[in-house]
Design a protein around this motif. Structure first.
Motif, PDB file in Angstrom:
ATOM      1  N   LEU A  29     -17.795 -47.631 -15.320  1.00 46.11           N
ATOM      2  CA  LEU A  29     -18.069 -46.816 -14.128  1.00 46.11           C
ATOM      3  C   LEU A  29     -18.758 -45.516 -14.526  1.00 46.11           C
ATOM      4  O   LEU A  29     -19.608 -45.000 -13.801  1.00 46.11           O
ATOM      5  CB  LEU A  29     -16.763 -46.509 -13.381  1.00 46.11           C
ATOM      6  N   PHE A  41     -14.952 -55.232 -13.375  1.00 46.77           N
ATOM      7  CA  PHE A  41     -14.155 -55.424 -12.159  1.00 46.77           C
ATOM      8  C   PHE A  41     -13.549 -56.822 -12.151  1.00 46.77           C
ATOM      9  O   PHE A  41     -12.378 -57.005 -11.782  1.00 46.77           O
ATOM     10  CB  PHE A  41     -15.006 -55.215 -10.896  1.00 46.77           C
ATOM     11  N   GLN A  76      -4.942 -48.853  12.486  1.00 52.67           N
ATOM     12  CA  GLN A  76      -6.323 -49.132  12.866  1.00 52.67           C
ATOM     13  C   GLN A  76      -7.058 -49.844  11.732  1.00 52.67           C
ATOM     14  O   GLN A  76      -6.773 -49.605  10.553  1.00 52.67           O
ATOM     15  CB  GLN A  76      -7.066 -47.826  13.182  1.00 52.67           C
ATOM     16  N   LEU A  77      -8.046 -50.663  12.089  1.00 51.84           N
ATOM     17  CA  LEU A  77      -8.834 -51.330  11.054  1.00 51.84           C
ATOM     18  C   LEU A  77      -9.760 -50.334  10.364  1.00 51.84           C
ATOM     19  O   LEU A  77     -10.087 -50.481   9.195  1.00 51.84           O
ATOM     20  CB  LEU A  77      -9.632 -52.492  11.642  1.00 51.84           C
ATOM     21  N   THR A  78     -10.214 -49.319  11.095  1.00 57.88           N
ATOM     22  CA  THR A  78     -10.885 -48.193  10.452  1.00 57.88           C
ATOM     23  C   THR A  78      -9.906 -47.027  10.539  1.00 57.88           C
ATOM     24  O   THR A  78      -9.626 -46.535  11.628  1.00 57.88           O
ATOM     25  CB  THR A  78     -12.210 -47.857  11.156  1.00 57.88           C
ATOM     26  N   CYS A  79      -9.390 -46.627   9.374  1.00 60.53           N
ATOM     27  CA  CYS A  79      -8.297 -45.654   9.319  1.00 60.53           C
ATOM     28  C   CYS A  79      -8.635 -44.344  10.041  1.00 60.53           C
ATOM     29  O   CYS A  79      -9.713 -43.780   9.850  1.00 60.53           O
ATOM     30  CB  CYS A  79      -7.981 -45.365   7.850  1.00 60.53           C
ATOM     31  N   ASP A  83      -6.963 -36.543   6.989  1.00 65.80           N
ATOM     32  CA  ASP A  83      -7.492 -36.520   5.622  1.00 65.80           C
ATOM     33  C   ASP A  83      -6.474 -35.952   4.636  1.00 65.80           C
ATOM     34  O   ASP A  83      -6.644 -36.101   3.419  1.00 65.80           O
ATOM     35  CB  ASP A  83      -8.783 -35.699   5.568  1.00 65.80           C
ATOM     36  N   PRO A  87      -4.270 -42.008   1.937  1.00 64.05           N
ATOM     37  CA  PRO A  87      -5.504 -42.756   1.739  1.00 64.05           C
ATOM     38  C   PRO A  87      -6.718 -41.841   1.851  1.00 64.05           C
ATOM     39  O   PRO A  87      -7.767 -42.211   1.442  1.00 64.05           O
ATOM     40  CB  PRO A  87      -5.521 -43.789   2.852  1.00 64.05           C
TER      41      PRO A  87
ATOM     42  N   MET B   1     -12.004 -50.429   5.694  1.00 62.77           N
ATOM     43  CA  MET B   1     -10.937 -49.755   6.446  1.00 62.77           C
ATOM     44  C   MET B   1     -10.929 -48.244   6.149  1.00 62.77           C
ATOM     45  O   MET B   1     -10.667 -47.436   7.018  1.00 62.77           O
ATOM     46  CB  MET B   1      -9.593 -50.370   6.026  1.00 62.77           C
ATOM     47  N   TYR B   2     -11.235 -47.923   4.870  1.00 61.11           N
ATOM     48  CA  TYR B   2     -11.186 -46.524   4.460  1.00 61.11           C
ATOM     49  C   TYR B   2     -12.523 -46.041   3.896  1.00 61.11           C
ATOM     50  O   TYR B   2     -12.568 -45.033   3.197  1.00 61.11           O
ATOM     51  CB  TYR B   2     -10.124 -46.345   3.355  1.00 61.11           C
ATOM     52  N   LYS B   5     -13.732 -42.217   3.959  1.00 57.33           N
ATOM     53  CA  LYS B   5     -12.913 -41.327   3.121  1.00 57.33           C
ATOM     54  C   LYS B   5     -13.157 -41.609   1.638  1.00 57.33           C
ATOM     55  O   LYS B   5     -13.232 -40.700   0.814  1.00 57.33           O
ATOM     56  CB  LYS B   5     -11.431 -41.538   3.417  1.00 57.33           C
ATOM     57  N   ARG B   9     -14.671 -39.209  -1.374  1.00 56.94           N
ATOM     58  CA  ARG B   9     -13.862 -38.892  -2.546  1.00 56.94           C
ATOM     59  C   ARG B   9     -14.591 -39.257  -3.828  1.00 56.94           C
ATOM     60  O   ARG B   9     -14.411 -38.620  -4.861  1.00 56.94           O
ATOM     61  CB  ARG B   9     -12.538 -39.663  -2.457  1.00 56.94           C
ATOM     62  N   VAL B  11     -16.083 -42.136  -6.855  1.00 58.11           N
ATOM     63  CA  VAL B  11     -15.447 -43.064  -7.787  1.00 58.11           C
ATOM     64  C   VAL B  11     -14.372 -42.368  -8.620  1.00 58.11           C
ATOM     65  O   VAL B  11     -13.262 -42.880  -8.788  1.00 58.11           O
ATOM     66  CB  VAL B  11     -16.512 -43.704  -8.712  1.00 58.11           C
ATOM     67  N   ASP B  12     -14.658 -41.177  -9.140  1.00 59.22           N
ATOM     68  CA  ASP B  12     -13.696 -40.510 -10.026  1.00 59.22           C
ATOM     69  C   ASP B  12     -12.384 -40.194  -9.315  1.00 59.22           C
ATOM     70  O   ASP B  12     -11.296 -40.500  -9.819  1.00 59.22           O
ATOM     71  CB  ASP B  12     -14.285 -39.207 -10.580  1.00 59.22           C
ATOM     72  N   TRP B  17      -6.378 -42.232  -7.896  1.00 56.13           N
ATOM     73  CA  TRP B  17      -5.412 -42.893  -7.012  1.00 56.13           C
ATOM     74  C   TRP B  17      -5.036 -44.264  -7.561  1.00 56.13           C
ATOM     75  O   TRP B  17      -3.874 -44.675  -7.516  1.00 56.13           O
ATOM     76  CB  TRP B  17      -5.985 -43.054  -5.596  1.00 56.13           C
ATOM     77  N   TRP B  47      -6.812 -50.355  -3.931  1.00 51.83           N
ATOM     78  CA  TRP B  47      -7.584 -49.286  -4.581  1.00 51.83           C
ATOM     79  C   TRP B  47      -8.691 -49.839  -5.461  1.00 51.83           C
ATOM     80  O   TRP B  47      -9.772 -49.258  -5.559  1.00 51.83           O
ATOM     81  CB  TRP B  47      -6.652 -48.358  -5.383  1.00 51.83           C
ATOM     82  N   ILE B  51     -12.661 -48.918  -5.027  1.00 57.68           N
ATOM     83  CA  ILE B  51     -13.582 -48.410  -6.044  1.00 57.68           C
ATOM     84  C   ILE B  51     -14.794 -49.326  -6.157  1.00 57.68           C
ATOM     85  O   ILE B  51     -15.929 -48.860  -6.283  1.00 57.68           O
ATOM     86  CB  ILE B  51     -12.875 -48.287  -7.409  1.00 57.68           C
TER      87      ILE B  51
END
Lengths: 87, 87
Positions: A29, A41, A76-79, A83, A87, B1-2, B5, B9, B11-12, B17, B47, B51
């Protein structure tokens, strides 16, 4: 694919391999190519699946149980959680 | 879903998390219940997927590319590589 070897190694020994692959993923990464990232991955997911198998956890069922209905926080499916939240 | 956000945030920050959840998984594997293990496996996978999304890697495609034809070492669906080897 590797169940017999994995079961013989046990959870602890298998976790060490997962950590090694996690380090390789961090490295890819940071300064790897897309191909290298894709490979790391895959390796991390493979070892994670392996440990789940050895520990008797169904990974598909686990993710579906926790996230199948959307975000566990807001549903929700989109959180839409704040903040400030995890998550 | 996230995704929004997570992308903010980066990759780092997201990797941190993931590492935290990995520690919780280790703890659950050591002395957790089946339910706790299932939960922590789900979190680690969530998580990891996050990523991959932020890094532009398709996790399903990654695993299929590397392991879809069987063990990358011996090509068999049930690995027949020497026990000295990595897997």
């Amino acid at each position: 694919m590797y169940y017999e070897k994995d079961a013989a190694r046990g959870v602890d020994g298998t976790f060490m391999w997962l950590m090694e692959e996690m380090g390789e993923l961090a490295s890819a990464l940071r300064d790897g190519t897309h191909e290298e990232r894709r490979e790391e991955f895959a390796d991390v997911l493979a070892w994670l699946t392996t440990i789940a198998n050895v520990a008797g956890v169904d990974l598909t069922e686990a993710i579906s149980h926790k996230y199948g209905q959307g975000c566990p926080g807001c549903g929700q499916l989109t959180c839409t959680c704040s903040d400030e939240g995890k998550p």
